[in-house]
Design an enzyme around this catalytic site. Structure first.
Site, PDB file in Angstrom:
ATOM      1  N   LYS A  46       5.189   5.884 -11.951  1.00 54.18           N
ATOM      2  CA  LYS A  46       6.379   6.207 -12.757  1.00 54.18           C
ATOM      3  C   LYS A  46       6.820   5.006 -13.578  1.00 54.18           C
ATOM      4  O   LYS A  46       7.788   5.084 -14.341  1.00 54.18           O
ATOM      5  CB  LYS A  46       7.502   6.674 -11.843  1.00 54.18           C
TER       6      LYS A  46
ATOM      7  N   THR B 141       0.381  -2.790  -8.543  1.00 53.99           N
ATOM      8  CA  THR B 141       0.631  -1.885  -7.423  1.00 53.99           C
ATOM      9  C   THR B 141      -0.621  -1.731  -6.569  1.00 53.99           C
ATOM     10  O   THR B 141      -1.608  -2.448  -6.768  1.00 53.99           O
ATOM     11  CB  THR B 141       1.230  -0.542  -7.934  1.00 53.99           C
TER      12      THR B 141
ATOM     13  N   LYS C  16      -1.783  -5.938  -4.741  1.00 54.81           N
ATOM     14  CA  LYS C  16      -0.675  -6.897  -4.641  1.00 54.81           C
ATOM     15  C   LYS C  16      -1.078  -8.218  -3.979  1.00 54.81           C
ATOM     16  O   LYS C  16      -0.551  -9.272  -4.334  1.00 54.81           O
ATOM     17  CB  LYS C  16       0.507  -6.283  -3.876  1.00 54.81           C
TER      18      LYS C  16
ATOM     19  N   ASP D 216      10.236  -6.435  -5.164  1.00 46.32           N
ATOM     20  CA  ASP D 216      10.493  -5.267  -4.301  1.00 46.32           C
ATOM     21  C   ASP D 216      11.763  -5.445  -3.468  1.00 46.32           C
ATOM     22  O   ASP D 216      12.593  -4.534  -3.379  1.00 46.32           O
ATOM     23  CB  ASP D 216       9.305  -5.020  -3.356  1.00 46.32           C
TER      24      ASP D 216
ATOM     25  N   ALA E 201       6.417  -3.576  10.364  1.00 41.21           N
ATOM     26  CA  ALA E 201       6.095  -5.001  10.204  1.00 41.21           C
ATOM     27  C   ALA E 201       4.854  -5.174   9.335  1.00 41.21           C
ATOM     28  O   ALA E 201       4.085  -6.113   9.501  1.00 41.21           O
ATOM     29  CB  ALA E 201       5.891  -5.646  11.573  1.00 41.21           C
TER      30      ALA E 201
ATOM     31  N   THR F 134       3.548  -2.068  16.982  1.00 42.34           N
ATOM     32  CA  THR F 134       2.786  -3.204  17.506  1.00 42.34           C
ATOM     33  C   THR F 134       3.729  -4.411  17.541  1.00 42.34           C
ATOM     34  O   THR F 134       4.001  -5.026  16.509  1.00 42.34           O
ATOM     35  CB  THR F 134       1.574  -3.508  16.600  1.00 42.34           C
TER      36      THR F 134
ATOM     37  N   TYR G 189      10.098   8.120  -0.673  1.00 46.48           N
ATOM     38  CA  TYR G 189      10.894   9.213  -1.212  1.00 46.48           C
ATOM     39  C   TYR G 189       9.970  10.403  -1.454  1.00 46.48           C
ATOM     40  O   TYR G 189       8.741  10.244  -1.484  1.00 46.48           O
ATOM     41  CB  TYR G 189      11.611   8.802  -2.506  1.00 46.48           C
TER      42      TYR G 189
HETATM   43  P1  ATR Z   1       2.589  -1.237   4.177  1.00 44.81           P
HETATM   44  O1  ATR Z   1       1.905  -2.257   3.328  1.00 44.81           O
HETATM   45  O2  ATR Z   1       2.980   0.027   3.462  1.00 44.81           O
HETATM   46  O3  ATR Z   1       3.740  -1.819   4.946  1.00 44.81           O
HETATM   47  P2  ATR Z   1       0.940  -1.447   6.502  1.00 44.81           P
HETATM   48  O4  ATR Z   1       0.835  -2.910   6.276  1.00 44.81           O
HETATM   49  O5  ATR Z   1      -0.271  -0.658   6.882  1.00 44.81           O
HETATM   50  O6  ATR Z   1       1.499  -0.720   5.210  1.00 44.81           O
HETATM   51  O7  ATR Z   1       2.108  -1.210   7.591  1.00 44.81           O
HETATM   52  C1  ATR Z   1       2.440   0.068   8.030  1.00 44.81           C
HETATM   53  C2  ATR Z   1       3.619  -0.045   9.015  1.00 44.81           C
HETATM   54  O8  ATR Z   1       3.997   1.255   9.447  1.00 44.81           O
HETATM   55  C3  ATR Z   1       3.300  -0.821  10.280  1.00 44.81           C
HETATM   56  O9  ATR Z   1       4.467  -1.480  10.723  1.00 44.81           O
HETATM   57  C4  ATR Z   1       2.892   0.305  11.232  1.00 44.81           C
HETATM   58  O10 ATR Z   1       3.018  -0.048  12.608  1.00 44.81           O
HETATM   59  P3  ATR Z   1       1.837  -0.894  13.335  1.00 44.81           P
HETATM   60  O11 ATR Z   1       1.983  -2.299  12.888  1.00 44.81           O
HETATM   61  O12 ATR Z   1       2.087  -0.722  14.789  1.00 44.81           O
HETATM   62  O13 ATR Z   1       0.546  -0.260  12.861  1.00 44.81           O
HETATM   63  C5  ATR Z   1       3.905   1.331  10.865  1.00 44.81           C
HETATM   64  N1  ATR Z   1       3.542   2.725  11.215  1.00 44.81           N
HETATM   65  C6  ATR Z   1       2.638   3.516  10.613  1.00 44.81           C
HETATM   66  N2  ATR Z   1       2.632   4.744  11.170  1.00 44.81           N
HETATM   67  C7  ATR Z   1       3.557   4.742  12.167  1.00 44.81           C
HETATM   68  C8  ATR Z   1       4.034   5.708  13.113  1.00 44.81           C
HETATM   69  N3  ATR Z   1       3.541   6.950  13.145  1.00 44.81           N
HETATM   70  N4  ATR Z   1       5.018   5.338  13.966  1.00 44.81           N
HETATM   71  C9  ATR Z   1       5.527   4.089  13.937  1.00 44.81           C
HETATM   72  N5  ATR Z   1       5.124   3.132  13.081  1.00 44.81           N
HETATM   73  C10 ATR Z   1       4.153   3.451  12.192  1.00 44.81           C
END
Ligand code: ATR
Length: 279
Positions: free
Chosen positions: A16, A67, A71, A108, A134, A159, A222
Protein backbone atom coordinates in the site's frame (compact mmCIF):
# COMPACT_ATOMS: atom_id res chain seq x y z
CA UNK A 1 14.85 15.81 -12.94
CA UNK A 2 12.09 14.32 -10.80
CA UNK A 3 12.98 12.81 -7.43
CA UNK A 4 12.19 9.12 -7.41
CA UNK A 5 11.24 6.95 -4.43
CA UNK A 6 10.21 3.32 -4.30
CA UNK A 7 9.38 0.38 -2.08
CA UNK A 8 11.41 -2.77 -2.74
CA UNK A 9 10.16 -6.20 -1.71
CA UNK A 10 9.25 -9.67 -2.92
CA UNK A 11 6.31 -10.04 -3.29
CA UNK A 12 5.31 -6.40 -3.72
CA UNK A 13 2.02 -6.23 -5.62
CA UNK A 14 -0.07 -5.87 -2.44
CA UNK A 15 2.03 -3.04 -1.02
CA UNK A 16 0.00 0.00 0.00
CA UNK A 17 3.07 2.24 0.15
CA UNK A 18 2.73 3.74 -3.38
CA UNK A 19 -0.85 4.75 -2.60
CA UNK A 20 0.11 6.24 0.77
CA UNK A 21 3.16 8.19 -0.44
CA UNK A 22 1.40 9.47 -3.55
CA UNK A 23 -1.26 10.97 -1.29
CA UNK A 24 1.39 12.45 1.02
CA UNK A 25 3.13 14.02 -2.00
CA UNK A 26 -0.13 15.56 -3.24
CA UNK A 27 -0.97 16.92 0.25
CA UNK A 28 2.41 18.63 0.59
CA UNK A 29 2.88 19.62 -3.10
CA UNK A 30 6.09 17.63 -3.55
CA UNK A 31 7.48 17.04 -7.04
CA UNK A 32 8.23 13.34 -6.72
CA UNK A 33 7.31 9.86 -7.91
CA UNK A 34 6.89 6.73 -5.79
CA UNK A 35 6.87 3.23 -7.29
CA UNK A 36 6.66 -0.39 -6.17
CA UNK A 37 9.64 -2.47 -7.32
CA UNK A 38 9.71 -6.26 -7.33
CA UNK A 39 13.28 -7.33 -6.60
CA UNK A 40 14.58 -10.86 -7.29
CA UNK A 41 15.45 -12.68 -4.08
CA UNK A 42 19.16 -12.81 -4.97
CA UNK A 43 19.34 -9.31 -6.41
CA UNK A 44 18.69 -6.88 -3.58
CA UNK A 45 22.11 -5.24 -3.22
CA UNK A 46 22.43 -4.60 -6.98
CA UNK A 47 18.90 -3.24 -7.15
CA UNK A 48 19.66 -0.71 -4.40
CA UNK A 49 22.91 0.47 -5.98
CA UNK A 50 21.28 0.74 -9.42
CA UNK A 51 18.45 2.75 -7.94
CA UNK A 52 20.75 5.34 -6.39
CA UNK A 53 23.13 5.57 -9.40
CA UNK A 54 22.93 9.00 -11.00
CA UNK A 55 22.03 8.23 -14.61
CA UNK A 56 21.17 10.11 -17.75
CA UNK A 57 17.43 9.63 -17.36
CA UNK A 58 15.03 12.21 -16.08
CA UNK A 59 14.48 10.61 -12.68
CA UNK A 60 16.90 10.43 -9.79
CA UNK A 61 16.61 7.89 -6.98
CA UNK A 62 16.49 9.65 -3.61
CA UNK A 63 15.02 7.18 -1.15
CA UNK A 64 13.68 3.68 -0.65
CA UNK A 65 11.32 1.81 1.61
CA UNK A 66 12.28 -1.79 2.17
CA UNK A 67 9.86 -4.55 3.02
CA UNK A 68 9.78 -8.34 3.40
CA UNK A 69 12.15 -10.15 2.97
CA UNK A 70 14.90 -7.53 2.57
CA UNK A 71 14.93 -5.52 5.83
CA UNK A 72 17.98 -7.33 7.22
CA UNK A 73 19.84 -7.03 3.90
CA UNK A 74 19.02 -3.32 3.82
CA UNK A 75 20.65 -3.07 7.26
CA UNK A 76 23.84 -4.49 5.66
CA UNK A 77 23.68 -2.33 2.52
CA UNK A 78 23.43 1.01 4.38
CA UNK A 79 26.68 2.97 4.80
CA UNK A 80 25.53 4.51 8.08
CA UNK A 81 22.68 3.70 10.46
CA UNK A 82 20.51 5.60 12.91
CA UNK A 83 20.41 4.31 16.50
CA UNK A 84 16.91 2.93 16.07
CA UNK A 85 18.02 1.02 12.94
CA UNK A 86 21.05 -0.31 14.82
CA UNK A 87 18.89 -1.56 17.67
CA UNK A 88 16.24 -2.98 15.33
CA UNK A 89 18.98 -4.70 13.28
CA UNK A 90 16.68 -4.06 10.34
CA UNK A 91 16.12 -1.15 7.98
CA UNK A 92 12.86 -0.11 6.32
CA UNK A 93 14.03 3.28 4.98
CA UNK A 94 17.10 4.21 2.92
CA UNK A 95 17.99 7.85 2.36
CA UNK A 96 20.52 9.13 -0.17
CA UNK A 97 22.81 11.63 1.57
CA UNK A 98 24.41 14.75 0.00
CA UNK A 99 27.81 13.00 -0.15
CA UNK A 100 26.34 10.03 -2.06
CA UNK A 101 26.34 7.66 0.92
CA UNK A 102 23.23 5.76 2.00
CA UNK A 103 21.72 6.22 5.46
CA UNK A 104 19.60 3.38 6.86
CA UNK A 105 16.77 4.05 9.30
CA UNK A 106 13.88 2.09 10.79
CA UNK A 107 10.64 4.04 11.11
CA UNK A 108 8.39 1.14 12.19
CA UNK A 109 8.64 1.86 15.91
CA UNK A 110 8.20 5.60 15.49
CA UNK A 111 5.18 4.87 13.28
CA UNK A 112 3.59 2.75 16.00
CA UNK A 113 4.42 5.26 18.76
CA UNK A 114 2.97 8.08 16.63
CA UNK A 115 -0.19 6.10 15.97
CA UNK A 116 -0.72 5.45 19.68
CA UNK A 117 0.33 8.83 21.07
CA UNK A 118 -0.78 11.29 18.37
CA UNK A 119 -3.68 9.52 16.64
CA UNK A 120 -5.22 7.63 19.54
CA UNK A 121 -4.10 9.89 22.43
CA UNK A 122 -2.60 6.95 24.32
CA UNK A 123 0.47 8.32 26.09
CA UNK A 124 3.20 5.80 26.91
CA UNK A 125 5.10 7.83 29.48
CA UNK A 126 4.80 6.30 32.95
CA UNK A 127 2.71 3.38 31.65
CA UNK A 128 3.13 -0.35 32.25
CA UNK A 129 3.46 -1.96 28.83
CA UNK A 130 3.25 -5.63 27.84
CA UNK A 131 4.83 -6.63 24.53
CA UNK A 132 3.97 -10.08 23.21
CA UNK A 133 6.50 -11.68 20.85
CA UNK A 134 10.25 -11.46 20.41
CA UNK A 135 10.81 -11.60 16.65
CA UNK A 136 11.92 -8.97 14.16
CA UNK A 137 8.73 -6.92 14.46
CA UNK A 138 9.20 -6.49 18.23
CA UNK A 139 12.93 -5.79 17.96
CA UNK A 140 12.02 -2.89 15.66
CA UNK A 141 9.81 -1.09 18.18
CA UNK A 142 11.54 -1.48 21.56
CA UNK A 143 13.97 1.45 21.40
CA UNK A 144 11.33 4.00 20.25
CA UNK A 145 8.99 2.67 22.97
CA UNK A 146 11.62 2.96 25.72
CA UNK A 147 12.38 6.46 24.47
CA UNK A 148 8.84 7.44 25.58
CA UNK A 149 9.86 6.60 29.18
CA UNK A 150 7.21 4.07 30.15
CA UNK A 151 7.27 2.86 33.77
CA UNK A 152 8.17 -0.60 32.45
CA UNK A 153 8.12 -2.85 29.40
CA UNK A 154 7.56 -6.57 29.94
CA UNK A 155 8.37 -8.83 26.98
CA UNK A 156 6.64 -12.20 26.92
CA UNK A 157 7.26 -14.85 24.29
CA UNK A 158 6.46 -18.49 23.53
CA UNK A 159 10.20 -19.11 23.41
CA UNK A 160 11.27 -17.43 26.66
CA UNK A 161 15.00 -17.33 25.76
CA UNK A 162 14.28 -14.90 22.91
CA UNK A 163 12.35 -12.55 25.22
CA UNK A 164 15.20 -12.67 27.74
CA UNK A 165 17.77 -11.88 25.02
CA UNK A 166 15.75 -8.85 23.91
CA UNK A 167 15.34 -7.58 27.48
CA UNK A 168 19.11 -7.92 28.05
CA UNK A 169 19.84 -6.18 24.76
CA UNK A 170 17.59 -3.19 25.36
CA UNK A 171 18.10 -2.64 29.11
CA UNK A 172 20.49 0.27 28.43
CA UNK A 173 17.49 2.23 27.02
CA UNK A 174 15.11 1.82 29.99
CA UNK A 175 13.21 -0.47 32.34
CA UNK A 176 12.61 -3.69 30.40
CA UNK A 177 12.30 -7.29 31.56
CA UNK A 178 11.22 -10.67 30.20
CA UNK A 179 8.70 -13.14 31.56
CA UNK A 180 6.91 -16.38 30.71
CA UNK A 181 3.22 -16.49 29.77
CA UNK A 182 2.48 -18.52 32.93
CA UNK A 183 3.94 -15.76 35.12
CA UNK A 184 1.51 -13.09 33.90
CA UNK A 185 -1.06 -12.33 36.62
CA UNK A 186 -1.68 -8.57 36.76
CA UNK A 187 -3.12 -5.97 34.39
CA UNK A 188 -1.13 -3.72 32.06
CA UNK A 189 -1.98 -0.24 30.77
CA UNK A 190 -1.01 -0.97 27.17
CA UNK A 191 -0.59 -4.35 25.45
CA UNK A 192 1.08 -4.75 22.05
CA UNK A 193 0.75 -7.98 20.09
CA UNK A 194 3.88 -8.28 17.95
CA UNK A 195 3.58 -12.00 17.25
CA UNK A 196 2.64 -13.45 13.89
CA UNK A 197 -0.01 -15.64 15.60
CA UNK A 198 -2.86 -13.62 14.01
CA UNK A 199 -1.65 -14.68 10.54
CA UNK A 200 -2.65 -18.25 11.30
CA UNK A 201 -5.77 -17.21 13.22
CA UNK A 202 -4.17 -18.21 16.54
CA UNK A 203 -4.08 -16.57 19.96
CA UNK A 204 -0.96 -16.21 22.09
CA UNK A 205 -1.54 -18.20 25.35
CA UNK A 206 -2.24 -15.20 27.56
CA UNK A 207 -4.38 -15.00 30.74
CA UNK A 208 -7.27 -12.55 30.84
CA UNK A 209 -5.82 -11.06 34.05
CA UNK A 210 -3.55 -8.83 31.90
CA UNK A 211 -6.60 -6.80 30.88
CA UNK A 212 -8.26 -4.19 33.12
CA UNK A 213 -11.06 -1.78 32.24
CA UNK A 214 -8.54 0.92 31.18
CA UNK A 215 -6.24 -1.35 29.13
CA UNK A 216 -5.49 -0.38 25.51
CA UNK A 217 -4.66 -3.31 23.22
CA UNK A 218 -2.84 -2.95 19.89
CA UNK A 219 -2.19 -5.64 17.28
CA UNK A 220 0.52 -4.84 14.73
CA UNK A 221 -1.49 -6.82 12.17
CA UNK A 222 -4.66 -5.65 10.44
CA UNK A 223 -7.29 -7.23 8.25
CA UNK A 224 -10.93 -7.13 7.22
CA UNK A 225 -11.97 -8.33 10.66
CA UNK A 226 -10.51 -7.67 14.08
CA UNK A 227 -7.61 -10.09 14.67
CA UNK A 228 -8.34 -13.03 17.01
CA UNK A 229 -6.25 -11.27 19.66
CA UNK A 230 -8.25 -8.04 19.42
CA UNK A 231 -11.53 -9.99 19.49
CA UNK A 232 -10.34 -11.82 22.61
CA UNK A 233 -9.25 -8.52 24.22
CA UNK A 234 -12.58 -6.90 23.49
CA UNK A 235 -14.43 -9.87 24.98
CA UNK A 236 -12.31 -9.57 28.11
CA UNK A 237 -13.18 -5.92 28.62
CA UNK A 238 -10.31 -3.87 27.14
CA UNK A 239 -11.01 -0.12 26.93
CA UNK A 240 -9.79 0.15 23.33
CA UNK A 241 -8.63 -2.30 20.66
CA UNK A 242 -6.51 -0.95 17.78
CA UNK A 243 -5.24 -2.60 14.61
CA UNK A 244 -1.92 -2.06 12.81
CA UNK A 245 -3.15 -0.01 9.84
CA UNK A 246 -2.20 3.18 11.68
CA UNK A 247 1.31 1.83 12.21
CA UNK A 248 1.62 1.20 8.46
CA UNK A 249 0.59 4.76 7.61
CA UNK A 250 2.64 6.10 10.54
CA UNK A 251 5.92 4.48 9.45
CA UNK A 252 5.30 5.83 5.94
CA UNK A 253 4.77 9.34 7.33
CA UNK A 254 8.06 9.24 9.28
CA UNK A 255 9.94 8.04 6.15
CA UNK A 256 8.31 10.76 4.05
CA UNK A 257 9.34 13.46 6.55
CA UNK A 258 12.91 12.21 6.54
CA UNK A 259 13.08 12.32 2.74
CA UNK A 260 11.17 15.52 2.03
CA UNK A 261 11.34 17.52 5.25
CA UNK A 262 7.57 18.04 4.90
CA UNK A 263 4.89 16.83 7.29
CA UNK A 264 2.00 14.92 5.69
CA UNK A 265 -1.47 14.59 7.21
CA UNK A 266 -1.36 10.89 8.04
CA UNK A 267 -4.77 10.94 9.76
CA UNK A 268 -6.49 11.95 6.51
CA UNK A 269 -4.73 9.18 4.57
CA UNK A 270 -5.54 6.64 7.27
CA UNK A 271 -9.20 7.58 7.20
CA UNK A 272 -9.35 7.25 3.41
CA UNK A 273 -7.63 3.86 3.52
CA UNK A 274 -10.04 2.56 6.14
CA UNK A 275 -12.94 3.56 3.90
CA UNK A 276 -11.35 1.98 0.82
CA UNK A 277 -10.43 -1.25 2.61
CA UNK A 278 -13.73 -1.31 4.46
CA UNK A 279 -11.94 -1.69 7.81
P1 ATR B 1 8.46 -11.12 12.70
O1 ATR B 1 9.67 -10.67 11.96
O2 ATR B 1 7.15 -10.83 12.01
O3 ATR B 1 8.46 -10.66 14.13
P2 ATR B 1 9.41 -13.69 13.53
O4 ATR B 1 10.76 -13.10 13.74
O5 ATR B 1 9.27 -15.02 12.87
O6 ATR B 1 8.50 -12.71 12.68
O7 ATR B 1 8.68 -13.71 14.97
C1 ATR B 1 7.39 -14.22 15.12
C2 ATR B 1 6.96 -14.04 16.58
O8 ATR B 1 5.63 -14.53 16.75
C3 ATR B 1 7.80 -14.82 17.58
O9 ATR B 1 7.86 -14.11 18.79
C4 ATR B 1 6.99 -16.11 17.72
O10 ATR B 1 7.26 -16.82 18.93
P3 ATR B 1 8.56 -17.79 19.03
O11 ATR B 1 9.74 -16.91 19.20
O12 ATR B 1 8.30 -18.64 20.22
O13 ATR B 1 8.58 -18.56 17.73
C5 ATR B 1 5.62 -15.55 17.73
N1 ATR B 1 4.54 -16.51 17.37
C6 ATR B 1 4.25 -16.99 16.15
N2 ATR B 1 3.16 -17.78 16.20
C7 ATR B 1 2.75 -17.82 17.49
C8 ATR B 1 1.68 -18.47 18.20
N3 ATR B 1 0.80 -19.25 17.56
N4 ATR B 1 1.56 -18.25 19.53
C9 ATR B 1 2.44 -17.45 20.18
N5 ATR B 1 3.47 -16.83 19.58
C10 ATR B 1 3.63 -17.00 18.25
Amino acid sequence: MTDLYAVMGNPIQHSKSPQIHTQFAAQTSQDMLYRAMLVPLAGFENAVHDFFKVGANSEVGKGLNITVPFKEQAFEVADTLTIRAQTAQAVNTLILQEDGSILGDNTDGAGLVGDLVANHKVPLQGRRILVIGAGGAVRGILQPFLHEQPESITVVNRTFKKAQALADNFSEFGNISACEFAQLNAPFDVIINGTSASLSGELPPIPSSVIAAHTVVYDMMYGQELTPFLQWSQKNGAAKVLDGLGMLVGQAAVSFELWRNAQPDSQAVLLKMRQQLNL
